[in-house]
Design a protein around this motif. Structure first.
Motif, mmCIF file in Angstrom:
data_model
loop_
_atom_site.group_PDB
_atom_site.id
_atom_site.type_symbol
_atom_site.label_atom_id
_atom_site.label_comp_id
_atom_site.label_asym_id
_atom_site.label_seq_id
_atom_site.Cartn_x
_atom_site.Cartn_y
_atom_site.Cartn_z
ATOM 1 N N UNK A 27 0.847 -1.183 0.000
ATOM 2 C CA UNK A 27 0.000 0.000 0.000
ATOM 3 C C UNK A 27 0.888 1.241 0.000
ATOM 4 N N UNK A 28 0.818 2.004 -1.062
ATOM 5 C CA UNK A 28 1.570 3.249 -1.200
ATOM 6 C C UNK A 28 3.052 3.067 -0.883
ATOM 7 N N UNK A 29 3.631 2.020 -1.459
ATOM 8 C CA UNK A 29 5.057 1.778 -1.313
ATOM 9 C C UNK A 29 5.474 1.101 -0.024
ATOM 10 N N UNK A 30 4.531 0.773 0.836
ATOM 11 C CA UNK A 30 4.839 0.092 2.093
ATOM 12 C C UNK A 30 4.264 -1.310 2.074
ATOM 13 N N UNK A 31 4.833 -2.170 2.916
ATOM 14 C CA UNK A 31 4.268 -3.496 3.171
ATOM 15 C C UNK A 31 3.544 -3.378 4.509
ATOM 16 N N UNK A 32 2.228 -3.639 4.505
ATOM 17 C CA UNK A 32 1.407 -3.418 5.688
ATOM 18 C C UNK A 32 0.547 -4.640 5.993
ATOM 19 N N UNK A 33 -0.006 -4.654 7.201
ATOM 20 C CA UNK A 33 -0.962 -5.682 7.623
ATOM 21 C C UNK A 33 -2.346 -5.057 7.719
ATOM 22 N N UNK A 34 -3.336 -5.813 7.297
ATOM 23 C CA UNK A 34 -4.712 -5.324 7.318
ATOM 24 C C UNK A 34 -5.652 -6.516 7.463
ATOM 25 N N UNK A 35 -6.872 -6.240 7.880
ATOM 26 C CA UNK A 35 -7.906 -7.259 7.778
ATOM 27 C C UNK A 35 -8.222 -7.436 6.289
ATOM 28 N N UNK A 36 -8.858 -8.538 5.935
ATOM 29 C CA UNK A 36 -9.408 -8.590 4.585
ATOM 30 C C UNK A 36 -10.349 -7.390 4.452
ATOM 31 N N UNK A 37 -10.105 -6.555 3.453
ATOM 32 C CA UNK A 37 -10.854 -5.304 3.353
ATOM 33 C C UNK A 37 -10.766 -4.753 1.940
ATOM 34 N N UNK A 38 -11.725 -3.905 1.610
ATOM 35 C CA UNK A 38 -11.678 -3.253 0.312
ATOM 36 C C UNK A 38 -12.922 -2.441 0.051
ATOM 37 N N UNK A 42 -19.854 -0.584 -7.078
ATOM 38 C CA UNK A 42 -21.146 -0.014 -7.466
ATOM 39 C C UNK A 42 -22.192 -1.119 -7.585
ATOM 40 N N UNK A 43 -23.361 -0.877 -6.999
ATOM 41 C CA UNK A 43 -24.507 -1.804 -7.011
ATOM 42 C C UNK A 43 -24.264 -3.097 -6.229
ATOM 43 N N UNK A 44 -23.197 -3.163 -5.456
ATOM 44 C CA UNK A 44 -22.900 -4.369 -4.680
ATOM 45 C C UNK A 44 -23.509 -4.248 -3.288
ATOM 46 N N UNK A 45 -24.145 -5.309 -2.827
ATOM 47 C CA UNK A 45 -24.651 -5.351 -1.459
ATOM 48 C C UNK A 45 -23.458 -5.337 -0.494
ATOM 49 N N UNK A 46 -23.607 -4.656 0.614
ATOM 50 C CA UNK A 46 -22.505 -4.480 1.560
ATOM 51 C C UNK A 46 -21.998 -5.817 2.094
ATOM 52 N N UNK A 47 -22.892 -6.705 2.478
ATOM 53 C CA UNK A 47 -22.462 -8.007 2.996
ATOM 54 C C UNK A 47 -21.789 -8.837 1.906
ATOM 55 N N UNK A 48 -22.275 -8.712 0.680
ATOM 56 C CA UNK A 48 -21.619 -9.400 -0.435
ATOM 57 C C UNK A 48 -20.195 -8.895 -0.616
ATOM 58 N N UNK A 49 -19.990 -7.589 -0.427
ATOM 59 C CA UNK A 49 -18.644 -7.010 -0.546
ATOM 60 C C UNK A 49 -17.716 -7.600 0.508
ATOM 61 N N UNK A 50 -18.206 -7.762 1.736
ATOM 62 C CA UNK A 50 -17.382 -8.336 2.807
ATOM 63 C C UNK A 50 -16.977 -9.775 2.481
ATOM 64 N N UNK A 51 -17.913 -10.544 1.975
ATOM 65 C CA UNK A 51 -17.628 -11.938 1.605
ATOM 66 C C UNK A 51 -16.650 -11.983 0.427
ATOM 67 N N UNK A 52 -16.889 -11.156 -0.584
ATOM 68 C CA UNK A 52 -16.031 -11.127 -1.768
ATOM 69 C C UNK A 52 -14.614 -10.718 -1.416
ATOM 70 N N UNK A 53 -14.462 -9.622 -0.656
ATOM 71 C CA UNK A 53 -13.125 -9.154 -0.296
ATOM 72 C C UNK A 53 -12.365 -10.202 0.507
ATOM 73 N N UNK A 54 -13.048 -10.883 1.404
ATOM 74 C CA UNK A 54 -12.393 -11.938 2.188
ATOM 75 C C UNK A 54 -11.867 -13.038 1.280
ATOM 76 N N UNK A 55 -12.682 -13.461 0.333
ATOM 77 C CA UNK A 55 -12.266 -14.521 -0.575
ATOM 78 C C UNK A 55 -11.130 -14.055 -1.480
ATOM 79 N N UNK A 56 -11.261 -12.864 -2.067
ATOM 80 C CA UNK A 56 -10.245 -12.374 -2.993
ATOM 81 C C UNK A 56 -8.890 -12.153 -2.322
ATOM 82 N N UNK A 57 -8.924 -11.703 -1.073
ATOM 83 C CA UNK A 57 -7.671 -11.345 -0.401
ATOM 84 C C UNK A 57 -7.053 -12.478 0.408
ATOM 85 N N UNK A 58 -7.862 -13.458 0.817
ATOM 86 C CA UNK A 58 -7.328 -14.520 1.681
ATOM 87 C C UNK A 58 -7.518 -15.924 1.122
ATOM 88 N N UNK A 59 -8.430 -16.093 0.191
ATOM 89 C CA UNK A 59 -8.759 -17.421 -0.308
ATOM 90 C C UNK A 59 -9.761 -18.160 0.563
#
Length: 149
Positions: A27-38, A42-59
């Motif tokens: 992130x911006x030239x640094x190596x950082x730790x974060x929760x699965x997040x993002x 547009x038009x995405x349900x909020x809970x769907x976004x949480x599930x999607x980001x978790x899968x995309x970032x952690x598997x």
């Protein structure tokens, strides 16, 4: 200049050994730790976004269980204000090792390990969300009203 809010989701996932699922990312030239997040798309349900980001970032497939809160953070690096909707979730199953391109690795870290690496956190909200979870903060998911529900 038009101000545009940045709405994001983040997910606190704790395992049976009280370790937390985190991503190591660029992130911006640094190596950082974060929760699965993002960002919520547009038009995405909020809970769907949480599930999607978790899968995309952690598997990991996750089951969202509670709403932890709405957090506001103005990033000093870019001056952008972020609105983070944070959830707690249960890890269901590891589905893939293919992760988003900015993700270096995933880690299961204890609270003590995380506190020892505070300088590496993407923002103070990473630790704050975990501490709120540990302190019993839980709201029912129906406080989130999506157009699809």
């Amino acid at each position: 200049m038009t101000w545009t809010p940045h709405a994001t989701v983040a997910v606190v996932v704790q395992d049976d050994q009280q370790r937390y699922l985190l991503v190591e990312e660029r992130s911006q030239g640094r190596i950082v730790l974060n929760q699965p997040a993002g960002h919520i798309e547009e038009d995405e349900a909020i809970l769907d976004a949480a599930i999607r980001e978790s899968l995309e970032e952690t598997g990991w497939q996750v089951e969202v269980q509670h709403f932890l809160g709405l957090y506001t953070y103005k990033a000093p690096a870019n001056g952008v204000t972020y609105y983070r909707l944070c959830f707690s979730a249960r890890a269901v199953k590891k589905l893939t090792d293919h992760l988003d391109t900015d993700i270096i690795a995933t880690h299961w870290l204890s609270l003590e390990e995380l506190r020892a690496r505070q300088e590496q956190l993407r923002s103070p909200l990473v630790l704050r969300c975990i501490e709120d979870f540990r302190n019993g903060r839980r709201y029912p998911l129906d406080v989130i009203v999506d157009p699809q529900t």
